[in-house]
Design a protein around this motif. Sequence first.
Motif, mmCIF file in Angstrom:
data_model
loop_
_atom_site.group_PDB
_atom_site.id
_atom_site.type_symbol
_atom_site.label_atom_id
_atom_site.label_comp_id
_atom_site.label_asym_id
_atom_site.label_seq_id
_atom_site.Cartn_x
_atom_site.Cartn_y
_atom_site.Cartn_z
ATOM 1 N N MET A 1 0.818 -1.207 0.000
ATOM 2 C CA MET A 1 0.000 0.000 0.000
ATOM 3 C C MET A 1 0.854 1.260 0.000
ATOM 4 O O MET A 1 0.399 2.326 -0.406
ATOM 5 N N SER A 2 2.091 1.141 0.449
ATOM 6 C CA SER A 2 2.991 2.297 0.459
ATOM 7 C C SER A 2 3.693 2.506 -0.875
ATOM 8 O O SER A 2 4.489 3.439 -1.006
ATOM 9 N N ALA A 3 3.444 1.643 -1.860
ATOM 10 C CA ALA A 3 4.099 1.784 -3.159
ATOM 11 C C ALA A 3 3.547 2.997 -3.897
ATOM 12 O O ALA A 3 2.439 3.458 -3.649
ATOM 13 N N GLY A 4 4.349 3.516 -4.819
ATOM 14 C CA GLY A 4 3.935 4.675 -5.599
ATOM 15 C C GLY A 4 4.868 5.849 -5.364
ATOM 16 O O GLY A 4 5.586 5.918 -4.365
ATOM 17 N N VAL B 1 2.241 10.594 -6.873
ATOM 18 C CA VAL B 1 1.338 11.218 -7.850
ATOM 19 C C VAL B 1 0.642 10.163 -8.706
ATOM 20 O O VAL B 1 0.226 10.443 -9.827
ATOM 21 N N GLY B 2 0.510 8.947 -8.179
ATOM 22 C CA GLY B 2 -0.290 7.937 -8.851
ATOM 23 C C GLY B 2 0.439 7.052 -9.831
ATOM 24 O O GLY B 2 -0.210 6.340 -10.603
ATOM 25 N N ASN B 3 1.777 7.043 -9.826
ATOM 26 C CA ASN B 3 2.547 6.175 -10.716
ATOM 27 C C ASN B 3 3.159 5.038 -9.898
ATOM 28 O O ASN B 3 3.628 5.255 -8.777
ATOM 29 N N PRO C 1 -3.647 7.205 -3.668
ATOM 30 C CA PRO C 1 -4.917 6.484 -3.488
ATOM 31 C C PRO C 1 -5.755 6.414 -4.757
ATOM 32 O O PRO C 1 -6.387 5.391 -5.033
ATOM 33 N N THR C 2 -5.752 7.487 -5.537
ATOM 34 C CA THR C 2 -6.512 7.466 -6.789
ATOM 35 C C THR C 2 -5.893 6.496 -7.784
ATOM 36 O O THR C 2 -6.603 5.771 -8.491
ATOM 37 N N GLY C 3 -4.561 6.464 -7.849
ATOM 38 C CA GLY C 3 -3.899 5.510 -8.733
ATOM 39 C C GLY C 3 -4.133 4.074 -8.304
ATOM 40 O O GLY C 3 -4.322 3.187 -9.147
ATOM 41 N N ARG C 4 -4.114 3.819 -6.987
ATOM 42 C CA ARG C 4 -4.406 2.465 -6.497
ATOM 43 C C ARG C 4 -5.834 2.061 -6.832
ATOM 44 O O ARG C 4 -6.105 0.901 -7.180
ATOM 45 N N LEU C 5 -6.746 3.002 -6.730
ATOM 46 C CA LEU C 5 -8.143 2.709 -7.061
ATOM 47 C C LEU C 5 -8.287 2.323 -8.524
ATOM 48 O O LEU C 5 -9.028 1.391 -8.868
#
Length: 268
Positions: free
Chosen positions: A193-196, A199-201, A242-246
């Motif tokens: 969950m901490s990946a990224g 900015v969603g990449n 969070p938006t990228g994970r979604l």
Amino acid sequence: MFGVKSMRSAVASTASKRLFATSIAQAYQTRLNQFFHNTLRDDLMILQYVPPSVRARQGAAEETRMKEAKESMGGTPPNPLRKHKQIRRPKPNVPVPTAHNTPFVDKVTVHIRCREALQNKHHLLSALMALQILTGERGEVLKAKNDAAAWKLRKGMPISAKVELTGDNMYEFLDKLIEVVLPRMKEYHGLKMSAGDGVGNFTLGFDSSVIGLFPEMEVVYDMFPLVTGFSVNIKTTAVRNPTGRLLLSGFGLPFLHARKPKSETFDL
């Protein structure tokens, strides 16, 4: 007279060709592309909706946090423990979700490294061929930007290769990666969950054994002994993680929730 008739026939044939000319276009969409436009985009717009009252409270809380952080940095007397501490940058303003600004996958970059290319640049051909088999597009050779004496690396030496995928080729590669390769990997539970990058990449790294799990590489896997591993960078238009994970979880990419270790109890 003969010249006039031939000219008229040429004009007539040209007009008929122009009238019945057809252009060859793609008659289908990839599965992920069709799923995104027909289902996932509307779901993302609903899941990202924040009422105006909640959005106003979040903005006020962020302004209060920034104000308190600046006051603590420049207090009287100044706190020596906070002298060199940087203020956390404010959170990016997330626009109101609509059908036009829904986040989507913009680009996928597949990068393959080859250590043996430091001794012989011709060994990089195996990485280029592996990229072309995996993605269907010709790779681009990357060269070193700086010198590294510890690795015997000089500026300008070819060290790796990459391919940037967009459009239907991008969706086809993601479909194979999510539906075929990841389920066949042993002991793979998903991204943290901490990946990224904030900015969603997101970036996924794999070793050389995962290349053989692609359907195109199963038969010819033994022909690429010099490929040591590859990475996949997924660039989205999201402004927060969070938006990228979604978005990626909607495509089926698993994310791993951190679990607290259970406390062991012993009966005496």
